[in-house]
Each structure stands twice: as C-alpha cells, then as structure tokens.
Scaffold this active site. Structure first.
Site, PDB file in Angstrom:
ATOM      1  N   CYS A   1     -51.414  25.645  12.123  1.00 28.92           N
ATOM      2  CA  CYS A   1     -49.953  25.777  11.482  1.00 28.92           C
ATOM      3  C   CYS A   1     -49.151  24.586  11.665  1.00 28.92           C
ATOM      4  O   CYS A   1     -48.430  24.307  10.809  1.00 28.92           O
ATOM      5  CB  CYS A   1     -49.186  27.140  11.579  1.00 28.92           C
TER       6      CYS A   1
ATOM      7  N   HIS B   1     -42.209  25.667  11.211  1.00 29.31           N
ATOM      8  CA  HIS B   1     -42.347  24.919  12.382  1.00 29.31           C
ATOM      9  C   HIS B   1     -41.742  23.454  12.170  1.00 29.31           C
ATOM     10  O   HIS B   1     -42.051  22.867  11.141  1.00 29.31           O
ATOM     11  CB  HIS B   1     -43.950  24.648  12.484  1.00 29.31           C
TER      12      HIS B   1
END
Ligand code: NAP
Length: 357
Positions: free
Chosen positions: A145, A244
C-alpha cells in the site's frame, strides 16, 4: 453479462473494501465470500465486523461465508487474505483454473507473476504467459500500500530523467494494519517508528514495477529484471485512519530544473486503455501547489481514493528534488488497485466466464 467474483479474506479490512467498491460495479458481481474457519458457515453480515462507513450491501450480507477452497461459484477471485495463509491458498485457486487478483505480498516477487499498477507497467501482464497452468488459472498482484503512491510519483521521473537514488520516510495510516490492527494504547497520540517487513517491500517493489519487460526475441519468454538504484525507506505508523503519506527525496540523472520536474510529474497519465476503465480516476496523480498540501483528512478521497496527491515539489540540498505524496492505502493501495487490475485484464479478454451464470 457480468463476471461473478469471489472474495478471499472477505471479512477483513481489505475484503470489506472490496465488498463496498464492488457494489454496483458495471462488470463484476460478488457471488461468493470466503474467510477462515472462524467465519465459515455464518452469514456475511454476522461474520464480518463491518468497519466501512456505508451499510453492507444486502446481496452480500445474505451470502454464507465459505472456506477458502477452490469450488467457489465465481469466474475470478480477489484476495484480501492475511499473508500468513495467502500463498498456498492463492496457488490452489490458480491451479484450479481461477484468475487470482491478489493484495497479499506472497507472490508479488515471483518471476512469473505481474506486480501491477495499470498506469505504470501494464506491459508486465505478459508475465502471465509464463504461468502456463493447464487449468488456465493465474495470479496477478498489486503492490504494497505504500509502494503504490511512491511508484506512481517515480514513474514519470524514471521515464524522463532516470533515477539514481531515492530516500523515503512514510507516515502510514492505522487501517494499513487491518482490523483490529494496532492496539489503541499504542496508536493514540503516538508515532511508532516500525512496521514489520514494510521497509523491505518499499525498497524492492518499485524496482520491479519500474523495470522494463524484456523478451528473448520477438516471441521469446517475457521477463522482468529489477532496476538497481538504491531506495532507503523508513516507515512509521501514525494515528491517521486512511491515507499513507510519504516524504521523498530523489537523485536524478542530469540534474534537471525543478520546473522541468514539476511539469513532468503534472503531465503523467496512464495509457488510454487504462483511462477508460470504470475505476480509473480522471487523474492518477494530481500536483497540489498549496503550501500545506497534501493532507490525509482533506485529500485522501481525491479521485474516489484512486488519485495520488503530490505536493511540496522543491529542490533538495542532498539529492535533486523532494516532495510529499499521499495515497489511499485501502483503495488505491489495496482493493481499488486490485479492481483496476481486474478491469484491465477483463478489457484485454483475459477474464473469461467460468460459471454458468
Ligand atoms: P485483516 O483485516 O486482518 O483480514 C484478514 C483476512 O484474512 C480476514 O478475512 C480473515 O478471515 C482471513 N484469514 C485469516 N486467517 C485465515 C485462514 N487461516 N484461512 C482463511 N482466511 C483467513 O487484514 P487486511 O488489512 O484486510 O489485509 C489483508 C491482506 O491485504 C494482507 O495480506 C495485507 O498485507 C494486504 N494489504 C493490506 C492493506 C491495508 O491497507 N490494510 C493494503 C495492501 C495490502 P477471518 O475474519 O475469518 O479471520
């Protein structure tokens, strides 16, 4: 006629994101959900500790959770399985003839498995030819990710200038650890400077994704040899729910001007065959020139979670350029990325109907 899809690991954080993103999908319909023995036999509504912000789609809520064994009534499977079990289960499904579109790390670096970001390396799909299962099944993976946002930002720089070195420091959301994930007493008002295995993935996966596909001769065996520039990664878990963020410094060949670098990132788009897919965002990367951009709470849903936001592009006194990139870890970094992979495979005629209907 829509393709019937199964979800392995359907009860987890990524599995739930699949269920939500596939609701009303024009090409795919969820007809099977599978998870561990703990969940098997229960209605999905009861087995899943639902953490999405919209209700469980009724049709999926009524499905009975099955065990993760081939025999599911579907044309392909998405995998959001825990990596402790994903390897052999995904292989068993591929051996039984299912296309497996996986989020798990287990097969990402296999020589014959595409590690795919449709806008970056669609040509790597050719690696499927090497899997050669008599059943016709195969495995395609999407990256870690945190790798996705970083690699989408690096792609135009590698193509235009060539990259010599990268340093990246991440600030990664709690949802990246699944559910229940990090204990609240560890997470709240805190930063944890360690995410097991993450730095290794960030230092290797972009090198494979950015590498060209080569063939011995026109019709030879396709292969990908990872690029060799060094990536130094430091990964931190921060008390953010989704998104993120990564602070990146890049050393480029030829020391281009910062304006040239900015323009190059701004102009980056995927190929036309990707931009027409149902889950493709209008822009795969957006450069936000505001001083304080990007921010997870404000920008993570850009492009329905499929767009990476890039800001603060400026000169770097150590390397050539530095910037901040933000991407949605469970959408672009997991379920949404996998669905886009499946759409690209379907558009190329690589996902045939296996079930009656
Ligand atoms: P999670 O919330 O812990 O979910 C794990 C899933 O795996 C659950 O459905 C669980 O079923 C199932 N499972 C566990 N043990 C099993 C077994 N023995 N047999 C069959 N199923 C089993 O994890 P997650 O965050 O969704 O992550 C899933 C995968 O995606 C992992 O490989 C992860 O590394 C990867 N990934 C996650 C993210 C992210 O941002 N979260 C991003 C990219 C990739 P039960 O509910 O029945 O236990």
């Amino acid at each position: 006629m829509k393709l019937n899809v199964g979800i392995l690991g359907a009860t987890g954080a990524v599995g739930q994101k699949f269920v939500r993103l596939l609701e009303g999908h024009p090409w795919f319909e969820v007809t099977a959900v599978a998870a561990s023995e703990r969940s098997a036999g229960k209605p999905y509504r009861q087995a899943a500790h639902w953490i999405e912000s919209t209700p469980i789609p009724d049709a999926v809520g009524e499905l009975t959770v099955e065990t993760c064994e081939p025999g599911l009534d579907c044309d392909l499977v998405f995998s959001g399985l825990d990596s402790s079990v994903a390897g052999p289960i995904e292989k068993a499904f591929a051996d039984a003839g299912y296309p497996v579109i996986s989020n798990a790390k287990n097969h990402r670096m296999d020589d014959d498995v595409p590690l795919l970001i449709p806008e970056v390396n669609p040509e790597h799909i050719a690696l499927i030819e090497r899997q050669q299962r008599p059943s016709g099944g195969f495995i395609v993976t999407n990256p870690n990710c945190a790798t996705v946002g970083l690699t989408m930002a690096l792609k135009p720089l590698q193509d235009a200038f060539g990259i010599e070195a990268v340093h990246v420091t991440t600030m990664q959301a709690l949802s990246g650890a699944g559910y229940p994930g990090v204990a609240s007493l560890d997470a709240v008002a805190n930063v944890i400077p360690y995410i097991g295995g993450e730095e290794d993935k960030l230092e290797t996966e972009p090198l494979r994704i950015l590498a060209p596909l080569s063939r011995e001769g026109d019709a030879g065996t396709p292969s990908v040899s990872s690029l060799a520039f060094p990536i130094s990664a430091q990964c931190n878990r921060v008390p953010v729910i989704e998104g993120h963020m990564e602070c990146v410094s890049v050393k480029l060949s030829g020391s281009p001007s910062i304006e040239h670098v900015q323009e190059t990132i701004k102009r980056f788009t995927g190929p036309d065959e990707v931009s027409v897919l149902p889950s493709s965002p209008e822009y795969c990367v957006v450069v936000d020139e505001a001083d304080s951009a990007p921010q997870p709470r404000r920008d993570v849903h850009r492009g329905a979670g499929m767009t990476a936001s890039i800001g603060r592009i400026r000169p770097c006194p150590l390397f050539d350029v530095r910037f901040v990139v933000l991407s949605h870890n469970t959408v672009r970094g997991a379920a949404g990325g996998a669905i886009l992979n499946a759409e690209l495979l379907a558009s190329r005629g690589l996902l045939p109907h296996r079930t009656a209907g």
